[in-house]
Design a protein around this motif. Structure first.
Motif, PDB file in Angstrom:
ATOM      1  N   SER A   1      37.164  44.928  36.549  1.00 54.32           N
ATOM      2  CA  SER A   1      38.336  44.965  35.674  1.00 54.32           C
ATOM      3  C   SER A   1      38.208  46.106  34.666  1.00 54.32           C
ATOM      4  O   SER A   1      39.210  46.709  34.270  1.00 54.32           O
ATOM      5  CB  SER A   1      38.572  43.619  34.991  1.00 54.32           C
ATOM      6  OG  SER A   1      37.475  43.248  34.201  1.00 54.32           O
TER       7      SER A   1
ATOM      8  N   LEU B   1      42.054  41.487  40.911  1.00 51.67           N
ATOM      9  CA  LEU B   1      42.217  42.552  39.924  1.00 51.67           C
ATOM     10  C   LEU B   1      43.636  42.572  39.360  1.00 51.67           C
ATOM     11  O   LEU B   1      43.826  42.835  38.175  1.00 51.67           O
ATOM     12  CB  LEU B   1      41.850  43.906  40.523  1.00 51.67           C
ATOM     13  CG  LEU B   1      40.370  44.106  40.803  1.00 51.67           C
ATOM     14  CD1 LEU B   1      40.133  45.422  41.526  1.00 51.67           C
ATOM     15  CD2 LEU B   1      39.557  44.041  39.515  1.00 51.67           C
TER      16      LEU B   1
ATOM     17  N   LEU C   1      43.814  40.058  36.715  1.00 49.60           N
ATOM     18  CA  LEU C   1      42.995  40.384  35.550  1.00 49.60           C
ATOM     19  C   LEU C   1      43.441  41.650  34.819  1.00 49.60           C
ATOM     20  O   LEU C   1      42.810  42.057  33.850  1.00 49.60           O
ATOM     21  CB  LEU C   1      41.525  40.567  35.969  1.00 49.60           C
ATOM     22  CG  LEU C   1      40.811  39.353  36.535  1.00 49.60           C
ATOM     23  CD1 LEU C   1      39.440  39.748  37.077  1.00 49.60           C
ATOM     24  CD2 LEU C   1      40.683  38.274  35.476  1.00 49.60           C
ATOM     25  N   ALA C   2      44.501  42.273  35.290  1.00 47.83           N
ATOM     26  CA  ALA C   2      44.941  43.540  34.698  1.00 47.83           C
ATOM     27  C   ALA C   2      45.252  43.373  33.220  1.00 47.83           C
ATOM     28  O   ALA C   2      45.810  42.353  32.806  1.00 47.83           O
ATOM     29  CB  ALA C   2      46.161  44.068  35.439  1.00 47.83           C
TER      30      ALA C   2
END
Length: 183
Positions: free
Chosen positions: A167, A26, A29-30
Motif C-alpha cells: 500500500s 490494493l 487499501l488505496a
C-alpha cells in the motif's frame, strides 16, 4: 491529495489468481483521493500486430485498453512471474500501449510494478522486465514503487508488513511528482 486514478494491469488471467486478489486488496487499501482502476479484458486483446494497428482496424479491446490507460494518471502492473519474465498478457498490453510510437497511452505516466509469486524470488525478474518495457514505451518508471514479494512464507493478502509495503507503493506512485525525474 487531489484525485488520482491508477490504472492497474494484472499480469495473471486466472480469476482467482493471487495477483488479481492482491490488486483488489490494493484497491480497497488505496489512500483517500486515489482510485485504483483494475483494467479488465486483457485476455480479449489480440497479440500486437502492426498490420491491424491502423485507424480502420484497431480491435475494440485494444482501443478500450488505450482509452482506460490514457484516462488514468498513473499505471501499476500487478503481476506474477512466468518462466523468469513477465506474462505474455502483460507484455502484449504494454505493446499495444506503446503505440503509436512516441505517443502511446503510457507516455509520461508514472509507472510502478508490484506482485507476488510462490517462489523465493518474488517475481523480481518479471518486475524488472515490466519496468524496462514500460520505460521503453515512454512511461516514467518510479523505482521506489517496485515490490517483489515471495508468497512462500507469508500470506501476502493478510501479512501486515507486506500490505504496508504494497500500500506504501501505491501511495508513492500516487504522490509521485510528475514534474520531477523518476528515481
Amino acid at each position: 491529495m487531489t484525485d488520482t486514478t491508477i490504472a492497474v494491469l494484472v499480469g495473471s488471467l486466472r480469476a482467482d489468481s493471487l495477483n488479481r486478489r492482491l490488486a483488489e486488496r490494493l484497491a480497497s487499501l488505496a489512500p483517500a483521493g486515489v482510485r485504483v482502476d483494475i483494467v479488465e479484458g486483457l485476455d480479449q486483446i489480440p497479440f500486437y500486430n502492426e498490420d491491424v494497428d491502423n485507424p480502420a482496424s484497431v480491435p475494440a479491446s485494444a482501443v478500450a485498453l488505450r482509452e482506460r490507460v490514457a484516462a488514468a494518471d498513473r499505471v501499476l502492473a500487478v503481476t506474477p512471474e512466468y518462466n523468469g519474465t513477465m506474462p505474455a498478457v502483460l507484455n502484449n498490453a504494454i505493446d499495444w500501449l506503446s503505440r503509436p510510437y512516441g505517443a502511446g497511452a503510457m507516455v509520461g505516466k508514472p509507472f510502478g510494478v508490484v506482485g507476488a509469486t510462490p517462489t523465493p524470488y518474488g517475481g523480481k525478474w518479471a518486475h524488472a522486465d515490466a519496468a524496462r518495457s514500460a520505460r521503453i514505451a515512454g512511461a516514467v518508471v518510479v523505482e521506489d514503487v517496485t515490490v517483489s514479494q515471495s508468497a512462500l512464507e507469508v500470506d501476502v493478502l493478510t501479512d501486515p508488513d507486506v500490505l504496508a509495503r504494497l500500500s506504501g507503493a501505491v501511495r508513492l506512485l500516487a504522490e509521485h511528482d510528475t514534474s520531477a525525474p523518476a528515481a
